[in-house]
Write a protein that holds these residues in place. Structure first.
Motif, PDB file in Angstrom:
ATOM      1  N   ALA A 266      14.743 -42.520  -5.843  1.00 33.94           N
ATOM      2  CA  ALA A 266      15.759 -43.271  -6.577  1.00 33.94           C
ATOM      3  C   ALA A 266      15.280 -44.684  -6.879  1.00 33.94           C
ATOM      4  O   ALA A 266      15.546 -45.225  -7.968  1.00 33.94           O
ATOM      5  CB  ALA A 266      17.053 -43.311  -5.769  1.00 33.94           C
ATOM      6  N   GLY A 267      14.571 -45.262  -5.921  1.00 39.10           N
ATOM      7  CA  GLY A 267      14.049 -46.603  -6.136  1.00 39.10           C
ATOM      8  C   GLY A 267      13.047 -46.665  -7.268  1.00 39.10           C
ATOM      9  O   GLY A 267      13.086 -47.574  -8.109  1.00 39.10           O
TER      10      GLY A 267
ATOM     11  N   ALA B  66      14.155 -39.433  -0.651  1.00 34.98           N
ATOM     12  CA  ALA B  66      15.188 -39.564  -1.686  1.00 34.98           C
ATOM     13  C   ALA B  66      15.387 -41.019  -2.080  1.00 34.98           C
ATOM     14  O   ALA B  66      15.578 -41.333  -3.269  1.00 34.98           O
ATOM     15  CB  ALA B  66      16.503 -38.963  -1.188  1.00 34.98           C
ATOM     16  N   GLU B  67      15.355 -41.915  -1.103  1.00 33.83           N
ATOM     17  CA  GLU B  67      15.519 -43.337  -1.406  1.00 33.83           C
ATOM     18  C   GLU B  67      14.353 -43.870  -2.221  1.00 33.83           C
ATOM     19  O   GLU B  67      14.542 -44.673  -3.150  1.00 33.83           O
ATOM     20  CB  GLU B  67      15.682 -44.120  -0.110  1.00 33.83           C
TER      21      GLU B  67
ATOM     22  N   PRO C 208      12.251 -46.147   4.358  1.00 33.46           N
ATOM     23  CA  PRO C 208      13.011 -45.426   3.331  1.00 33.46           C
ATOM     24  C   PRO C 208      12.665 -43.947   3.325  1.00 33.46           C
ATOM     25  O   PRO C 208      11.521 -43.554   3.566  1.00 33.46           O
ATOM     26  CB  PRO C 208      12.589 -46.103   2.022  1.00 33.46           C
ATOM     27  N   THR C 209      13.654 -43.124   3.042  1.00 30.72           N
ATOM     28  CA  THR C 209      13.451 -41.690   2.952  1.00 30.72           C
ATOM     29  C   THR C 209      12.821 -41.332   1.611  1.00 30.72           C
ATOM     30  O   THR C 209      12.732 -42.159   0.693  1.00 30.72           O
ATOM     31  CB  THR C 209      14.783 -40.945   3.097  1.00 30.72           C
TER      32      THR C 209
ATOM     33  N   ASP D 111      13.985 -35.097   4.563  1.00 30.91           N
ATOM     34  CA  ASP D 111      12.599 -35.295   4.144  1.00 30.91           C
ATOM     35  C   ASP D 111      11.794 -34.008   4.255  1.00 30.91           C
ATOM     36  O   ASP D 111      10.954 -33.710   3.396  1.00 30.91           O
ATOM     37  CB  ASP D 111      11.953 -36.406   4.975  1.00 30.91           C
TER      38      ASP D 111
END
Length: 463
Positions: A15-16, A11-12, A8-9, A219
């Motif tokens: 958000a997670g 940003a991911e 996962p990045t 990233d």
């Protein structure tokens, strides 16, 4: 070894976490990854899984309470071993006994902790950062995540290995002549050598910067949004305007883009490297950019003089050591810096003046251009056990003539993968811009990521 899934990045992860993802779960996944690959890759100097778990639990508690320190609270990150962390040794890659212990954090370390990020550890570097490989008298050999028989590059060696291996999305390295960007080209990474004085340092020095090594440009931009915040301890920082790290480039149409395939000094460019960079330039041209050739501007005399100055600087450090400590320095480095003893005061000043000459010609060659495209290094990755591409300490550094100019000029220079050799080694494209235009350089690289097709690394192929 375990098969690497898509990581996962930043940003991911952010958000997670906002949606309920537990930072402890993320930390455990990465710790499992590290445990599987670290015996081969040797990316870490310092790595404490218990501390990682403690910090991830603290992040989880902050998210649960709504007191997260930033949107990136809980995101894993590594720092190069020469970036001080209070209470930890800073050996700078050498096996010298009793290395100094940092009394305080570096500005970069403080920015990461203030954001609530989870520091996985300190990554390896070669002796004094004066090699472009992962060979160290202290650490042994750090290796490329794609193929452990190959170098990961240096001197941000462990950072490059960790980024490519999927040890979390974010990694901080340092660069004085290519030490962020060389792992970038030899490990297929997205990196940025920032503008001079943009990221505050604990020990400013001519050409030195700290910056990101990641798998994606997004990233790198996310990490820059944290570590580029000012700090009064760095007397070399500059008052840059606030940058938009989320800036996007819909098209390079209208940009004036230089293409440099001959640095003017150093090793000749491998034909496969030149071809990949040429194809990248053609994508810019096809999208409406005006692509013009950039003539060579860094002379062999500049390269030799700067290399000689660095030898003298390191010789002064080496000479100050006692006999036992000198014996612990990597023999290649001892041989390389020993040439510095032959430079008298006048020669040292003459060599030092090469830095200003290079700064001047770099600015003159690029001032009319929005971007400059070039190889990062003339060659693809070489054997992991080799300290340098030429493997000859008596020769000047023949592989840094594309990267070094932008350290001296202070201009930002990023890398993004643009192809592969016929035997599968990664090839990086260097994208340089005007001083203070870091956001524009990253936006151009992000645009290229979207159009490069088969030149994109398939990270699922990393063991």
């Amino acid at each position: 070894m375990t098969q690497q899934t898509q990581e996962p990045t930043t940003a991911e992860l952010s958000a997670g976490y906002a949606a309920g993802l537990d930072p402890r779960e993320v930390a455990e996944t990465i710790l499992t990854r590290i445990a599987a690959r670290e015996p081969v890759l040797n990316a870490f100097y310092l790595h404490d899984p218990a501390q990682v778990r403690t910090d991830a639990a603290a992040s989880a508690a902050r998210w649960a309470a709504g007191t997260q320190r930033s949107a990136y609270d809980g995101v894993p990150v590594t720092v190069k071993e020469n970036i001080p962390r209070a209470g930890h040794p800073v050996p700078s890659g050498t096996a010298i006994a009793n290395p100094p212990v940092a009394a305080t954090n570096a500005p970069v370390t403080d920015r990461l902790l203030e954001a609530g990020m989870v520091i996985l550890g300190s990554t390896t570097m070669p002796d004094w950062g004066m090699l472009s490989s992962g060979v160290s008298s202290l650490h042994g050999v750090s290796r490329n995540a794609w193929d452990p028989s190959l170098t990961t590059g240096g001197s941000s060696a462990g950072a490059g290995a960790a980024a490519a291996a999927g040890y979390g999305p974010l990694h901080v390295g340092t660069d004085i002549g290519g030490s962020i960007r060389l792992p970038g080209t030899w490990a297929g990474l997205a990196t940025l050598k920032p503008s001079a004085g943009l990221v505050p340092l604990h020990a400013p020095y001519l050409g030195r910067v700290a910056g990101p090594l990641t798998r994606t440009i997004a990233d790198s931009a996310a990490l820059m949004s944290i570590i580029s915040r000012p700090d009064a301890r760095d007397y070399s920082t500059r008052p840059y305007p606030q940058m938009d790290w989320n800036k996007r480039l819909s098209s390079p149409r209208g940009l004036r883009v230089g293409l440099q395939l001959d640095a003017g000094s150093g090793a000749p460019v491998d034909p496969e490297v030149a071809a990949a960079v040429q194809l990248a330039a053609e994508l810019f041209a096809a999208a409406g950019a005006t692509v013009v050739p950039v003539a060579p501007f860094m002379s062999a005399a500049m390269l030799t003089g700067i290399d000689a100055f660095w030898r003298t600087r390191s010789w002064a450090d080496y000479r100050a050591l006692d006999e036992a400590a000198q014996a612990s320095v990597l023999p290649y480095i001892a041989r390389w810096c020993s040439a510095g003893k032959d430079s008298d005061g006048a020669a040292t000043i003459e060599n030092y003046q090469r830095f200003a000459q290079l700064q001047q010609v770099t600015r003159q060659a690029t001032e009319s251009l929005d971007l400059v495209l070039s190889p990062v290094a003339p060659m693809a990755a070489f054997g992991a056990e080799h300290p340098m591409p030429s493997n000859d300490p008596d020769e000047p550094m023949s592989h840094i003539s594309f990267t070094l100019p932008y350290n001296m000029s202070g201009q930002p220079a990023a890398t993004v993968n643009c192809g592969f050799t016929t035997d599968g080694r990664t090839i990086g494209l260097q994208v340089a811009g005007r001083t203070g235009a870091d956001e524009d350089v990253l936006a151009a690289c992000a645009w290229f990521e979207g159009v490069r097709g088969d030149a994109a690394p398939d990270w699922s192929l990393v063991p």
